[in-house]
Write a protein that holds these residues in place. Structure first.
Motif, PDB file in Angstrom:
ATOM      1  N   ALA A 260       0.759  -1.275   0.394  1.00 11.38           N
ATOM      2  CA  ALA A 260      -0.417   0.081   0.169  1.00 11.38           C
ATOM      3  C   ALA A 260       0.878   1.572  -0.108  1.00 11.38           C
ATOM      4  O   ALA A 260       1.882   1.227   0.117  1.00 11.38           O
ATOM      5  CB  ALA A 260      -0.906  -0.284   1.477  1.00 11.38           C
ATOM      6  N   PRO A 263      -0.097   7.011   2.459  1.00  8.01           N
ATOM      7  CA  PRO A 263      -0.819   7.690   3.430  1.00  8.01           C
ATOM      8  C   PRO A 263      -2.193   6.027   3.668  1.00  8.01           C
ATOM      9  O   PRO A 263      -2.615   6.855   4.945  1.00  8.01           O
ATOM     10  CB  PRO A 263      -1.087   8.091   1.891  1.00  8.01           C
ATOM     11  CG  PRO A 263       0.205   8.710   1.440  1.00  8.01           C
ATOM     12  CD  PRO A 263       0.650   7.397   1.658  1.00  8.01           C
ATOM     13  N   VAL A 264      -1.907   5.272   2.993  1.00  8.11           N
ATOM     14  CA  VAL A 264      -3.153   4.026   2.811  1.00  8.11           C
ATOM     15  C   VAL A 264      -2.873   3.503   4.158  1.00  8.11           C
ATOM     16  O   VAL A 264      -3.266   3.242   5.270  1.00  8.11           O
ATOM     17  CB  VAL A 264      -3.439   3.497   1.337  1.00  8.11           C
ATOM     18  CG1 VAL A 264      -4.576   2.027   1.763  1.00  8.11           C
ATOM     19  CG2 VAL A 264      -3.686   4.327   0.987  1.00  8.11           C
ATOM     20  N   ALA A 265      -1.311   3.131   4.502  1.00 11.12           N
ATOM     21  CA  ALA A 265      -1.214   2.040   4.773  1.00 11.12           C
ATOM     22  C   ALA A 265      -0.876   3.107   6.485  1.00 11.12           C
ATOM     23  O   ALA A 265      -1.851   2.598   7.640  1.00 11.12           O
ATOM     24  CB  ALA A 265       0.618   2.112   5.326  1.00 11.12           C
ATOM     25  N   TRP A 266      -0.762   4.330   6.511  1.00 10.86           N
ATOM     26  CA  TRP A 266      -0.861   5.271   7.833  1.00 10.86           C
ATOM     27  C   TRP A 266      -2.301   5.450   7.972  1.00 10.86           C
ATOM     28  O   TRP A 266      -2.527   5.041   9.225  1.00 10.86           O
ATOM     29  CB  TRP A 266      -0.455   6.699   7.637  1.00 10.86           C
ATOM     30  CG  TRP A 266       0.019   7.227   8.306  1.00 10.86           C
ATOM     31  CD1 TRP A 266       0.928   7.707   9.342  1.00 10.86           C
ATOM     32  CD2 TRP A 266      -1.749   8.106   8.929  1.00 10.86           C
ATOM     33  NE1 TRP A 266       0.586   8.397  10.446  1.00 10.86           N
ATOM     34  CE2 TRP A 266      -0.468   9.200  10.390  1.00 10.86           C
ATOM     35  CE3 TRP A 266      -2.167   8.517   8.953  1.00 10.86           C
ATOM     36  CZ2 TRP A 266      -1.350   9.513  11.349  1.00 10.86           C
ATOM     37  CZ3 TRP A 266      -3.303   9.194  10.029  1.00 10.86           C
ATOM     38  CH2 TRP A 266      -2.543  10.413  10.748  1.00 10.86           C
ATOM     39  N   LEU A 267      -3.137   4.940   7.419  1.00  7.48           N
ATOM     40  CA  LEU A 267      -4.953   5.494   7.972  1.00  7.48           C
ATOM     41  C   LEU A 267      -5.254   4.044   8.686  1.00  7.48           C
ATOM     42  O   LEU A 267      -5.386   4.049   9.207  1.00  7.48           O
ATOM     43  CB  LEU A 267      -5.719   5.646   6.007  1.00  7.48           C
ATOM     44  CG  LEU A 267      -6.058   7.266   6.378  1.00  7.48           C
ATOM     45  CD1 LEU A 267      -6.985   7.526   4.792  1.00  7.48           C
ATOM     46  CD2 LEU A 267      -6.874   7.485   7.627  1.00  7.48           C
ATOM     47  N   ALA A 268      -4.312   2.973   7.063  1.00  6.47           N
ATOM     48  CA  ALA A 268      -4.573   1.132   8.216  1.00  6.47           C
ATOM     49  C   ALA A 268      -4.617   1.145   9.429  1.00  6.47           C
ATOM     50  O   ALA A 268      -4.653   0.408  10.123  1.00  6.47           O
ATOM     51  CB  ALA A 268      -4.102   0.677   7.500  1.00  6.47           C
TER      52      ALA A 268
END
Length: 338
Positions: A260, A263-268
Motif C-alpha cells: 500500500a 498514506p493508505v498504510a498510515w490510515l490502516a
C-alpha cells in the motif's frame, strides 16, 4: 584490561533477547564465568541450565547491583526498556537512571571494562546514507531513542570524568533466532494477514544478525583501542523491506505480501490502533511502525571493522536460513516434512 579467559563477567538484561544470546555464547565460547542479572529468576531456568550464575537484581535497585558486580572484571549492560508503551518517567527510570546505577556500581566494584548496548536509534532517524560515529546523536522526541541518547551521555561522562573504561555498541535492526521485533513480530503479522509493504517495500531495512552483533560485543570487551569509543553494528548495505519480509513470507509459504502507498498504510495503522484499543490490546501494525518502515538511511560499519577487526560473518541468506531452522525447532513454524 580487556576480557580474558577466567574472568567473571556480568550481563544485565540476561533474560532479554540480546543479553540472553550474549550470555549463552560467553559461557560456551569465551571461557569466562558468566553472571546473569535477572529481575525474574523464574524466567532464568534456561540460563542456569547452560551454566550461567543467575543473580536476582534490577538495574533500578542500586543495592542489588553491588553484590552482582563484586569481583567482576567486565560488565555488559544490555538491560533496557524497549517496549513502545510507557511514560517518560518509566522509560527514564530504566534506560537513564538504571544506566547511571550500573555505571556507579561498576566504578565502586573496580570493573575493568563496561560495554554498553545502545542503538543506532541515537542518530534520531536521520535520513542519510552511511551515517558514521562522527555524526552526533540527536533528540527527536521519541522516548526510546532520546533515552538511549541520554544513557550514552551517562556512560561517556563516567569515562571522561572518572576514568571508567567504557565502550558503546550501537546495533541497527537486530534479527534472527527469536528476535521479538524483527523476527517474531513480522512473522506473526504475515501469518495474521496484517503485514503491509509500504510503497511496495522499497524503503530500507538495516539488518544485523544476532550472532554478528554478539561477535561485535565480544570484540568491544577485548580490544584495547575500543575504550572510550562508540561503534555502529550493522551487517552492511541496507536491504529493501520487501526482500527482508519476503524471507519470512517464504517460510510461511506466502507468495506475495500486500502493498500500500504510505498514506493508505498510515490510515490502516490508525484503524488497527483503534480496533486494538477497543479490545484493550496493542496493535501489531501502528503508525510508529509505518513511519519506521518508510525510512531511507543506512549506517556505516567501517569503524567496527577497522578498529575492532570485526566482520559480520553471517550474511542475510545464511541468517534467514539459521532463523528458519530455529523457528521450526521452537514451534513457531511447522516442522518441514521429510
Amino acid at each position: 584490561m580487556g576480557m580474558q579467559a577466567g574472568d567473571t563477567v556480568l550481563v544485565t538484561g540476561a533474560t532479554g533477547y540480546i543479553g540472553g544470546r550474549l550470555a549463552e555464547r560467553l559461557v560456551t565460547e569465551e571461557g569466562v564465568h558468566v553472571r546473569g542479572l535477572v529481575r525474574n529468576p523464574a524466567k532464568a531456568a534456561e540460563l542456569a541450565r547452560r551454566g550461567i550464575e543467575v543473580v536476582p537484581g534490577d538495574i533500578t535497585d542500586p543495592a542489588s547491583l553491588q553484590g552482582a558486580m563484586a569481583g567482576c572484571q567486565v560488565v555488559f549492560h544490555a538491560a533496557a526498556w524497549v517496549s513502545e508503551a510507557g511514560s517518560r518517567d518509566e522509560v527514564w527510570a530504566v534506560n537513564v537512571q538504571g544506566t547511571q546505577n550500573v555505571v556507579d556500581a561498576a566504578l565502586a566494584a573496580g570493573v575493568q571494562r563496561l560495554v554498553h548496548v545502545s542503538s543506532c536509534a541515537v542518530y534520531g532517524s536521520l535520513q542519510q546514507f552511511d551515517i558514521d560515529e562522527e555524526t552526533p546523536p540527536r533528540r527527536t522526541g521519541n522516548l526510546y531513542a532520546d533515552s538511549k541518547v541520554e544513557a550514552e551521555e551517562v556512560v561517556f561522562r563516567a569515562w571522561q570524568e572518572q576514568g571508567l573504561a567504557v565502550v558503546v555498541a550501537r546495533p541497527s535492526q537486530v534479527y534472527g533466532l527469536g528476535s521479538p521485533q524483527f523476527t517474531l513480530r513480522p512473522l506473526e503479522a504475515i501469518r495474521s494477514g496484517k503485514m503491509l509493504l509500504i510503497d511496495g517495500g522499497r524503503h530500507l531495512c538495516k539488518p544485523i544478525y544476532i550472532d554478528n552483533l554478539v561477535d561485535g560485543l565480544i570484540c568491544c570487551a577485548k580490544v584495547e583501542a575500543a575504550v572510550g569509543q562508540a561503534f555502529n553494528f550493522t551487517d552492511g548495505p541496507p536491504v529493501p523491506w520487501r526482500e527482508f519480509f519476503g524471507a519470512y513470507a517464504r517460510m510461511l509459504g506466502v507468495e506475495r505480501l500486500p502493498a500500500a502507498p504510505y498514506p493508505v498504510a498510515w490510515l490502516a495503522a490508525a484503524l488497527f490502533e483503534l480496533q486494538a484499543a477497543v479490545r484493550g490490546r496493542k496493535a501489531s501494525l501502528n503508525r510508529r511502525v509505518v513511519k519506521a518502515l518508510r525510512s531511507n538511511n543506512s549506517f556505516s560499519n567501517r569503524k567496527a571493522r577497522t578498529v575492532l577487526g570485526w566482520e559480520p560473518r553471517v550474511d542475510l541468506a545464511e541468517g534467514m536460513r539459521r532463523t528458519e531452522a530455529w523457528l521450526r525447532a521452537n514451534g513457531y513454524l511447522e516442522k518441514k516434512r521429510p
